[in-house]
Scaffold this motif. Sequence first.
Motif, PDB file in Angstrom:
ATOM      1  N   SER A 161       1.508  -0.369  55.016  1.00 14.84           N
ATOM      2  CA  SER A 161       1.536  -1.708  55.607  1.00 14.84           C
ATOM      3  C   SER A 161       0.123  -2.268  55.602  1.00 14.84           C
ATOM      4  CB  SER A 161       2.101  -1.683  57.031  1.00 14.84           C
ATOM      5  OG  SER A 161       1.266  -0.953  57.909  1.00 14.84           O
ATOM      6  N   GLN A 196      -5.345  -6.533  54.061  1.00 17.63           N
ATOM      7  CA  GLN A 196      -5.170  -7.081  52.722  1.00 17.63           C
ATOM      8  C   GLN A 196      -6.496  -7.574  52.158  1.00 17.63           C
ATOM      9  OE1 GLN A 196      -1.761  -9.819  52.230  1.00 17.63           O
ATOM     10  NE2 GLN A 196      -0.941  -9.024  54.135  1.00 17.63           N
ATOM     11  N   GLU A 199      10.183  -3.456  50.084  1.00 13.44           N
ATOM     12  CA  GLU A 199       8.919  -4.162  50.291  1.00 13.44           C
ATOM     13  C   GLU A 199       9.202  -5.542  50.868  1.00 13.44           C
ATOM     14  OE1 GLU A 199       6.949  -4.885  46.541  1.00 13.44           O
ATOM     15  OE2 GLU A 199       8.833  -4.609  45.450  1.00 13.44           O
ATOM     16  N   TYR A 200       8.361  -5.966  51.818  1.00 11.98           N
ATOM     17  CA  TYR A 200       8.564  -7.270  52.451  1.00 11.98           C
ATOM     18  C   TYR A 200       7.347  -7.622  53.297  1.00 11.98           C
ATOM     19  CZ  TYR A 200       9.717  -4.340  56.497  1.00 11.98           C
ATOM     20  OH  TYR A 200       9.669  -3.401  57.502  1.00 11.98           O
ATOM     21  N   LEU A 253       4.726 -11.206  54.841  1.00 14.11           N
ATOM     22  CA  LEU A 253       3.690 -12.128  54.397  1.00 14.11           C
ATOM     23  C   LEU A 253       2.378 -11.842  55.121  1.00 14.11           C
ATOM     24  CD1 LEU A 253       2.875 -14.564  52.696  1.00 14.11           C
ATOM     25  CD2 LEU A 253       3.635 -16.049  54.565  1.00 14.11           C
ATOM     26  N   ARG A 310       2.111  -7.135  55.165  1.00 13.65           N
ATOM     27  CA  ARG A 310       2.872  -6.679  54.009  1.00 13.65           C
ATOM     28  C   ARG A 310       3.225  -5.209  54.171  1.00 13.65           C
ATOM     29  NH1 ARG A 310       6.285  -9.001  50.670  1.00 13.65           N
ATOM     30  NH2 ARG A 310       6.540  -7.830  48.742  1.00 13.65           N
ATOM     31  N   LYS A 311       4.512  -4.869  54.004  1.00  7.00           N
ATOM     32  CA  LYS A 311       4.959  -3.498  54.188  1.00  7.00           C
ATOM     33  C   LYS A 311       5.719  -3.012  52.958  1.00  7.00           C
ATOM     34  CE  LYS A 311       5.352  -3.581  59.246  1.00  7.00           C
ATOM     35  NZ  LYS A 311       6.206  -3.259  60.406  1.00  7.00           N
ATOM     36  N   THR A 312       5.524  -1.736  52.636  1.00  6.16           N
ATOM     37  CA  THR A 312       6.331  -1.066  51.628  1.00  6.16           C
ATOM     38  C   THR A 312       6.818   0.247  52.222  1.00  6.16           C
ATOM     39  OG1 THR A 312       4.459   0.120  50.620  1.00  6.16           O
ATOM     40  CG2 THR A 312       4.960  -2.060  49.753  1.00  6.16           C
TER      41      THR A 312
END
Length: 320
Positions: free
Chosen positions: A99, A105, A275-276, A278, A281-283
Amino acid sequence: MIRFGPKRSHPLIIFNNFFKNFGLLVALLAFCFFTGSFSMLYDNIALPVIVLVGPITRLFNYLFTQYTIDDEKLFIEKGLLNRQKIELPLNTITSVDFSQSLIFQATGVFLVSVENSASLQGNQAKVQFALKSESALEAKKFLLGKQNEGKATNDEDGLPIGDAIHNDETILTRKAASVGEILLLGLLQAKALVIFQVLSVGAVIITFGSQLFLDENIDGDQYLIDWFMNLKGIQVILVAVVILYLAGIIVSVLMSGLKYFGFCVTNRSDSIFVEYGLLTRKTQTIMKNKISGVNYKQPFLMKPFNMGILYVYVAGFSLE
């Protein structure tokens, strides 16, 4: 043979969920500096003392915690005077997730969350550490190494996850949610909690706004209660309820859009990759052989749209 580490977490782990945990203190300090009066801070001196325990504890954990991965186990060593060593066998790991908040990011850092089957008994539920992207991908490859023995280690995006591969042959299906589906999900979700959150935020705005701009001390919660109780006439009350409900809809749709932005599920031969997000961000990678059950729920409002909520249970935790 040591495959990864010993390595300390990235310093940004200290500030993970910073505004969630320390936002109230930051807002209070900003208010005091803006008004030039620190009386509110002095009157609530216990608040900063309690809040500051969090970052001090995190700093201590950052300085005296190291992570190591060999062919069989993940080792976590922590503590200064009282050393503690935790060992997690790699073959018990059920998922390794990434995440990234906005600051993560911007700096290329991943928050790595490791779940293992011991969480079913409430033992070692989750291990979290922060690493630069290259180190995070490397650690993920080794953490899932037991599941990937005899297989290639990189997927079509270069990520070493699950049954990661160089070609598309083991990608069975890939489903990306449309913008309309994401917004519709927010529209159909329960509004009671969202309305309560809207009222709570409104009360805080009234309280601080009155002190900041009107030089008055108005209790926001009591102000909203008195306002609603003083409404006269069924039409006025209905209008107020409708306005609150519409506000709940707008906020719910916006929150759903931010949370599930870019939502995509990839069904690989032996793992599910989700994955989702904005702002965050998480996978998430779930090994199929670790899935203990699924549960599909279809609330009344979702039936006409042929939509529902699928819960996937993996060794003690669930993915919605």
